[in-house]
Design a protein around this motif. Structure first.
Motif, PDB file in Angstrom:
ATOM      1  N   MET A 135      -5.160  35.614 -14.697  1.00 17.08           N
ATOM      2  CA  MET A 135      -4.379  34.824 -15.661  1.00 17.08           C
ATOM      3  C   MET A 135      -4.281  33.359 -15.241  1.00 17.08           C
ATOM      4  SD  MET A 135      -1.291  37.581 -16.254  1.00 17.08           S
ATOM      5  CE  MET A 135      -0.252  36.398 -17.097  1.00 17.08           C
ATOM      6  N   THR A 136      -4.630  33.053 -13.984  1.00 13.88           N
ATOM      7  CA  THR A 136      -4.455  31.679 -13.487  1.00 13.88           C
ATOM      8  C   THR A 136      -5.770  31.128 -12.909  1.00 13.88           C
ATOM      9  OG1 THR A 136      -3.597  32.617 -11.415  1.00 13.88           O
ATOM     10  CG2 THR A 136      -1.979  31.959 -13.084  1.00 13.88           C
ATOM     11  N   PHE A 137      -5.859  31.032 -11.603  1.00 17.40           N
ATOM     12  CA  PHE A 137      -6.972  30.339 -10.957  1.00 17.40           C
ATOM     13  C   PHE A 137      -8.319  31.005 -11.212  1.00 17.40           C
ATOM     14  CE2 PHE A 137      -3.143  29.242  -8.629  1.00 17.40           C
ATOM     15  CZ  PHE A 137      -3.262  27.862  -8.508  1.00 17.40           C
ATOM     16  N   TYR A 138      -8.400  32.298 -11.006  1.00 19.20           N
ATOM     17  CA  TYR A 138      -9.648  33.011 -11.239  1.00 19.20           C
ATOM     18  C   TYR A 138     -10.075  32.861 -12.695  1.00 19.20           C
ATOM     19  CZ  TYR A 138     -12.895  37.016 -11.500  1.00 19.20           C
ATOM     20  OH  TYR A 138     -13.980  37.819 -11.705  1.00 19.20           O
ATOM     21  N   GLY A 139      -9.123  33.038 -13.606  1.00 19.19           N
ATOM     22  CA  GLY A 139      -9.442  32.928 -15.029  1.00 19.19           C
ATOM     23  C   GLY A 139      -9.890  31.531 -15.435  1.00 19.19           C
ATOM     24  N   GLN A 140      -9.438  30.515 -14.692  1.00 20.17           N
ATOM     25  CA  GLN A 140      -9.814  29.147 -15.017  1.00 20.17           C
ATOM     26  C   GLN A 140     -11.238  28.822 -14.576  1.00 20.17           C
ATOM     27  OE1 GLN A 140      -8.079  26.968 -16.753  1.00 20.17           O
ATOM     28  NE2 GLN A 140      -9.374  25.185 -16.469  1.00 20.17           N
ATOM     29  N   PHE A 141     -11.624  29.286 -13.391  1.00 20.66           N
ATOM     30  CA  PHE A 141     -12.882  28.840 -12.795  1.00 20.66           C
ATOM     31  C   PHE A 141     -13.962  29.911 -12.687  1.00 20.66           C
ATOM     32  CE2 PHE A 141      -9.578  26.114 -10.728  1.00 20.66           C
ATOM     33  CZ  PHE A 141      -9.935  24.918 -11.349  1.00 20.66           C
ATOM     34  N   VAL A 142     -13.634  31.179 -12.934  1.00 23.55           N
ATOM     35  CA  VAL A 142     -14.595  32.276 -12.805  1.00 23.55           C
ATOM     36  C   VAL A 142     -14.642  33.044 -14.124  1.00 23.55           C
ATOM     37  CG1 VAL A 142     -15.265  34.309 -11.459  1.00 23.55           C
ATOM     38  CG2 VAL A 142     -14.059  32.427 -10.340  1.00 23.55           C
ATOM     39  N   GLY A 182     -24.567  18.842 -17.376  1.00 22.72           N
ATOM     40  CA  GLY A 182     -23.943  20.027 -16.807  1.00 22.72           C
ATOM     41  C   GLY A 182     -22.623  19.731 -16.133  1.00 22.72           C
ATOM     42  N   GLN A 183     -21.663  20.638 -16.345  1.00 24.10           N
ATOM     43  CA  GLN A 183     -20.363  20.567 -15.679  1.00 24.10           C
ATOM     44  C   GLN A 183     -19.951  21.979 -15.253  1.00 24.10           C
ATOM     45  OE1 GLN A 183     -20.485  18.938 -18.990  1.00 24.10           O
ATOM     46  NE2 GLN A 183     -21.220  17.147 -17.864  1.00 24.10           N
ATOM     47  N   LEU A 184     -18.944  22.045 -14.418  1.00 28.41           N
ATOM     48  CA  LEU A 184     -18.442  23.334 -13.941  1.00 28.41           C
ATOM     49  C   LEU A 184     -17.531  23.997 -14.959  1.00 28.41           C
ATOM     50  CD1 LEU A 184     -17.550  22.288 -10.293  1.00 28.41           C
ATOM     51  CD2 LEU A 184     -19.371  23.863 -10.940  1.00 28.41           C
ATOM     52  N   LEU A 185     -17.564  25.324 -14.989  1.00 26.06           N
ATOM     53  CA  LEU A 185     -16.659  26.089 -15.835  1.00 26.06           C
ATOM     54  C   LEU A 185     -15.215  25.756 -15.468  1.00 26.06           C
ATOM     55  CD1 LEU A 185     -16.389  28.440 -17.940  1.00 26.06           C
ATOM     56  CD2 LEU A 185     -16.130  29.964 -15.968  1.00 26.06           C
ATOM     57  N   GLY A 186     -14.403  25.515 -16.492  1.00 26.08           N
ATOM     58  CA  GLY A 186     -12.987  25.248 -16.276  1.00 26.08           C
ATOM     59  C   GLY A 186     -12.666  23.799 -16.011  1.00 26.08           C
ATOM     60  N   TYR A 200     -24.581  22.399 -20.393  1.00 26.11           N
ATOM     61  CA  TYR A 200     -24.387  23.715 -19.791  1.00 26.11           C
ATOM     62  C   TYR A 200     -23.216  23.717 -18.831  1.00 26.11           C
ATOM     63  CZ  TYR A 200     -28.940  24.210 -21.815  1.00 26.11           C
ATOM     64  OH  TYR A 200     -29.962  24.225 -22.724  1.00 26.11           O
ATOM     65  N   LYS A 201     -22.540  24.844 -18.808  1.00 21.18           N
ATOM     66  CA  LYS A 201     -21.488  25.093 -17.832  1.00 21.18           C
ATOM     67  C   LYS A 201     -22.037  25.959 -16.714  1.00 21.18           C
ATOM     68  CE  LYS A 201     -17.529  23.317 -19.470  1.00 21.18           C
ATOM     69  NZ  LYS A 201     -16.781  22.286 -18.731  1.00 21.18           N
ATOM     70  N   TYR A 202     -21.743  25.568 -15.489  1.00 20.76           N
ATOM     71  CA  TYR A 202     -22.025  26.438 -14.361  1.00 20.76           C
ATOM     72  C   TYR A 202     -20.989  27.550 -14.374  1.00 20.76           C
ATOM     73  CZ  TYR A 202     -21.946  28.248  -9.653  1.00 20.76           C
ATOM     74  OH  TYR A 202     -21.933  29.088  -8.573  1.00 20.76           O
ATOM     75  N   VAL A 203     -21.446  28.810 -14.447  1.00 25.65           N
ATOM     76  CA  VAL A 203     -20.560  29.955 -14.664  1.00 25.65           C
ATOM     77  C   VAL A 203     -20.600  30.900 -13.465  1.00 25.65           C
ATOM     78  CG1 VAL A 203     -20.060  31.925 -16.165  1.00 25.65           C
ATOM     79  CG2 VAL A 203     -20.903  29.785 -17.158  1.00 25.65           C
ATOM     80  N   PRO A 204     -19.657  30.760 -12.527  1.00 26.70           N
ATOM     81  CA  PRO A 204     -19.565  31.712 -11.411  1.00 26.70           C
ATOM     82  C   PRO A 204     -18.984  33.037 -11.902  1.00 26.70           C
ATOM     83  CG  PRO A 204     -18.329  29.663 -10.991  1.00 26.70           C
ATOM     84  CD  PRO A 204     -18.626  29.727 -12.446  1.00 26.70           C
TER      85      PRO A 204
END
Length: 632
Positions: A144-151, A556-560, A577-581
Motif C-alpha cells: 500500500m506504500t513504498f513497494y506499491g509506489q516503486f515495484v 525513460g523514467q523509473l516507475l513511481g 518507457y517506465k523501468y518496472v522492477p
C-alpha cells in the motif's frame, strides 16, 4: 622487443562477421541447479534502457511505429511544420492514469523519503514493523506504500495490469526482476576478493604488470556502497551465473509476452567471474594509452580521440628506435604498397580482434621494454573456460531477445569493469544489430571520457554498417568512484561537478541526434528525470525535423517517479518507457531499502512533482472528480 606477426589487412567490410564470434557457443547453457558533485544524480541512470515501441493501437497516446523513407527532413520549414511541444505542467493529462488514492500515496511516500531519520533507520524500522505487524500484514502495508509506489508486483502475472494500464496511456515498460541478494558487507567483500583475483595473482610475487585501478581492493569489495539505484551481483560460482542467465531469460520472455516489442536490461557482472572484466578492461585501457602515447610523439596530443591519426612511417621509425622488431605496416595491412599511410583509434583497437584464444587477448604493450607482454604470467584452463562461458551466456541472451522480439540493454557498471563491458557489448552489436537495433550499450555521461566513447562507437557503426544503439545516463557510481580513486591513488574518472556532467550529457546526446538526422541508423534512449534535458531533446528534435513516429529517440523514467514527464510525452506520441522492477516483497526489500537511502536527495528535490500532485488532487476535489478512476 615487440614480437608481432604480420597479419592480414585490417579492413572490415560493412557488417563483416566479428572475430569474437569464435568464442561464442550457440548451444544453450543449463545450470546444474534449478533455475564533489553535490546535486542529486539522475537515479534512472543505472536502471533504464531503450525499449522498441509498440505499434499504434486503439489505446490513446500509444507510441507509433514508423521509419525513415530514405530522406532526412532538416529544413527550417519542415521542422516548424512538424514541431511538437509538450506541456509538463498540465496535471490532468499527466495523472489521468492514476486514481486519487495513488496520487495521495505518491505524496506520502515522497514526503517520508525526504526525512533523513526515516531513511537512515529504514532497515531497523522495517524489522520492527515485521515484529509488530507480522509478515503478512507487513507485506500488505508495504504494497500500500513504498513497494506499491516503486515495484509493479511479485511476478510476471501480477504486473500485467499495471503494464497494460501504462501502455493504454502511452507509456511502455522495461521489465527487471529486482530481487537482490541480502548479504553482509563482510560476505560481499570476501566474494569480491575471491572472484577478482586470479590463481596467477595469488601465486605471483610481483611478477605481473597490473595497475592498481584494475585490481581488487578489499575496502571497496562491497560494490553496493555509494551506488544510486543500481542492482549489484557478486560472483559465487558458475552454477549461480547460469541461474542469473535463466532469470534474465524469464524476464525477456515476460517482456515479450506483455507487449508487442519488449525490452529487458542485463548486467554483465551477473553472467560470469568479474576477474575477466577487470583484466580485459586493463588491456583495453593500456592499448588506448599506448596509441595516445604514440600520437603525442607525432605532435597529436590534445586532439579529440577520433581525430587522432598515426603516421605509420613515423610510428615504424619511433618503435624501431625503442628496439622493437618487425614490420609495423603489417599490423594493419598485408603489403606495404597497400598501406593506408595513417591509422586512427578504431584501426588500432582492431588489433585485439585478431586473437583467437581469450587469454591471448590479455597482452599489453610495454613501452619501456619495447615488447608485448602478458598481463599475467599464466591462466588456468578453468579461468579460460570461465571467460568463454561469460561470452556464451551473453550470446544466449541476445538470441533469446531476438526470438521474443525484445531489445536487450546492457547496464553500465564501475569504471574498472566498464571498458570490457562496453567492448563486449559492442562486439554483440556488430553481430546482432545488422538489420535493426537489438543490443543497446549504456554510456555514463558523468565520465570525462564519455564523449570520446560515444563518438568512436558511432563512427565504427557507420564504417561497418550496423545500427548504433545507446542509452545515455548521467551515472550511478559517482560517490563510490570518487572515493576509490582518491584512496587507491589514480585519477578521478568523474567530471568535476554536476554542471559539467549536464554539458557532457547534452554534448553526447546532440552528437547522436545529429547522426540520426544525417544517416538514420542510430537510436538513443534519453534515460533522465531531468526536465531540462527532456526539453533540450524535444527542442533539438524539432530543429532536426525528427518525428516521434520515426522511433529513433526514446525517453525513460523509473516507475513511481516523474509521471509528469513520462505520461505527457507518451500522450504526445513519443516513445517513452517506465523501468518496472518486480519481485516478492521480502526479496525486493534490500533493493527498496537502498533506493530510499540513495535517492533521498532526489526526493528532497522533488518539490515540483509534489506541487503538481497537490494541484491535481485539489482540481479533482473542486470538480467533483475525487473518486475518479482511469478507464481504458
Amino acid at each position: 622487443m615487440f614480437n608481432v606477426r604480420t597479419g592480414p589487412a585490417l579492413t572490415r567490410a560493412a557488417g563483416a562477421d566479428n572475430p569474437f564470434k569464435l568464442f561464442l557457443c550457440t548451444r544453450r547453457l543449463r545450470s546444474s541447479t534449478p533455475a564533489t558533485q553535490t546535486e542529486p544524480q539522475d537515479d534512472v541512470s543505472s536502471r533504464l534502457g531503450s525499449q522498441h515501441d509498440s505499434a499504434r493501437s486503439e489505446y490513446p497516446g500509444q507510441p507509433g511505429r514508423g521509419g525513415r523513407d530514405g530522406t532526412t527532413t532538416t529544413t527550417t520549414t519542415a521542422a516548424a511544420a512538424n514541431e511538437i511541444s509538450v506541456d509538463f505542467d498540465q496535471t490532468q493529462g499527466a495523472y489521468k492514469s492514476k486514481d486519487s488514492l495513488e496520487l495521495l500515496r505518491s505524496l506520502v511516500v515522497f514526503k517520508l523519503c525526504s526525512y533523513d531519520f526515516l531513511v537512515d533507520k529504514n532497515t531497523e524500522i522495517m524489522d520492527l514493523g515485521k515484529k509488530i505487524m507480522g509478515q503478512k500484514a507487513f507485506n500488505q502495508f508495504m504494497k500500500m506504500t513504498f513497494y506499491g509506489q516503486f515495484v509493479a508486483g511479485e511476478d510476471h502475472m501480477a504486473i500485467r495490469p499495471l503494464i497494460q494500464r501504462n501502455q493504454a496511456f502511452g507509456v511502455g515498460s522495461v521489465l527487471d526482476y529486482s530481487v537482490e541478494e541480502d548479504i553482509s558487507q563482510e560476505e560481499a567483500e570476501q566474494k569480491e576478493m575471491d572472484s577478482c583475483v586470479s590463481a596467477a595473482e595469488k601465486e605471483s610475487k610481483g611478477g605481473d604488470h597490473r595497475e592498481k585501478k584494475y585490481k581488487a581492493h578489499k575496502q571497496f569489495g562491497d560494490r553496493r556502497g555509494g551506488v544510486t539505484g543500481a542492482r549489484t551481483y557478486f560472483y559465487a560460482d558458475e552454477a549461480k551465473c547460469d541461474q542469473h542467465m535463466e532469470t534474465f531469460i524469464k524476464c525477456i520472455k515476460a517482456s515479450g509476452g506483455s507487449s508487442m516489442d519488449g525490452f529487458s536490461a542485463v548486467k554483465m557482472t551477473a553472467l560470469g567471474r568479474p576477474q575477466f572484466l577487470l583484466q580485459f578492461s586493463e588491456v583495453l585501457v593500456k592499448w588506448r594509452q599506448f596509441f595516445i602515447f604514440l600520437a603525442s610523439q607525432q605532435g597529436k596530443d590534445g586532439v579529440e580521440a577520433l581525430e587522432q591519426r598515426l603516421e605509420l612511417k613515423q610510428m615504424q621509425e619511433f618503435l624501431t628506435k625503442l628496439g622493437a622488431k618487425g614490420d609495423f605496416y603489417g599490423w594493419f595491412t598485408g603489403r606495404k604498397d597497400e598501406s593506408p599511410g595513417t591509422i586512427d583509434m578504431l584501426d588500432w583497437n582492431g588489433l585485439i580482434d585478431d586473437r583467437t584464444s581469450i587469454s591471448d587477448l590479455l597482452v599489453v604493450p610495454n613501452v619501456e621494454l619495447g615488447e608485448l607482454e602478458p598481463l599475467l604470467e599464466k591462466f588456468t584452463s578453468e579461468e579460460e573456460q570461465q571467460m568463454k562461458r561469460m561470452l556464451q551466456r551473453m550470446d544466449i541472451l541476445a538470441k533469446c531477445a531476438i526470438e521474443n522480439g525484445v531489445r536487450l540493454m546492457v547496464d553500465a557498471e564501475q569504471t574498472y569493469f566498464q571498458p570490457a563491458i562496453s567492448r563486449l557489448t559492442l562486439e554483440m552489436q556488430r553481430i546482432y544489430n545488422k538489420e535493426k537495433p537489438v543490443i543497446f550499450n549504456t554510456y555514463q555521461c558523468y565520465l570525462k571520457e564519455a564523449y570520446d566513447n560515444v563518438t568512436m562507437d558511432v563512427e565504427l557503426s557507420r564504417r561497418e554498417g550496423w545500427s548504433f544503439a545507446a542509452k545515455l545516463v548521467r551515472g550511478a557510481y559517482m560517490y563510490q568512484e570518487r572515493e576509490r580513486a582518491k584512496d587507491i591513488g589514480y585519477e578521478d574518472p568523474i567530471n568535476p561537478d554536476y554542471e559539467s556532467t549536464n554539458i557532457m550529457y547534452h554534448r553526447c546526446l546532440d552528437y547522436v541526434l545529429d547522426e540520426i538526422a544525417l544517416n538514420g541508423n542510430a537510436n538513443v534512449m534519453v534515460a533522465s528525470h531531468n526536465e531540462d534535458t527532456v526539453k533540450h531533446t524535444l527542442r533539438r528534435m524539432n530543429e532536426l525535423g525528427l518525428l516521434p513516429t520515426e522511433n529513433k529517440v526514446y525517453f525513460g523514467q523509473l516507475l513511481g517517479m516523474c509521471d509528469q514527464i513520462s505520461f505527457p510525452l507518451g500522450q504526445a506520441g513519443f516513445p517513452v518507457y517506465k523501468y518496472v522492477p518486480y519481485g516478492p516483497v521480502n526479496e525486493v526489500m534490500p533493493y527498496l531499502s537502498r533506493r530510499a537511502q540513495e535517492n533521498r536527495g532526489f526526493m528532497k528535490g522533488a518539490q515540483k512533482e509534489r506541487e503538481l500532485l497537490w494541484k491535481e488532487l485539489k482540481r479533482r476535489l473542486a470538480s467533483g472528480e475525487i473518486l475518479y478512476r482511469p478507464t481504458y
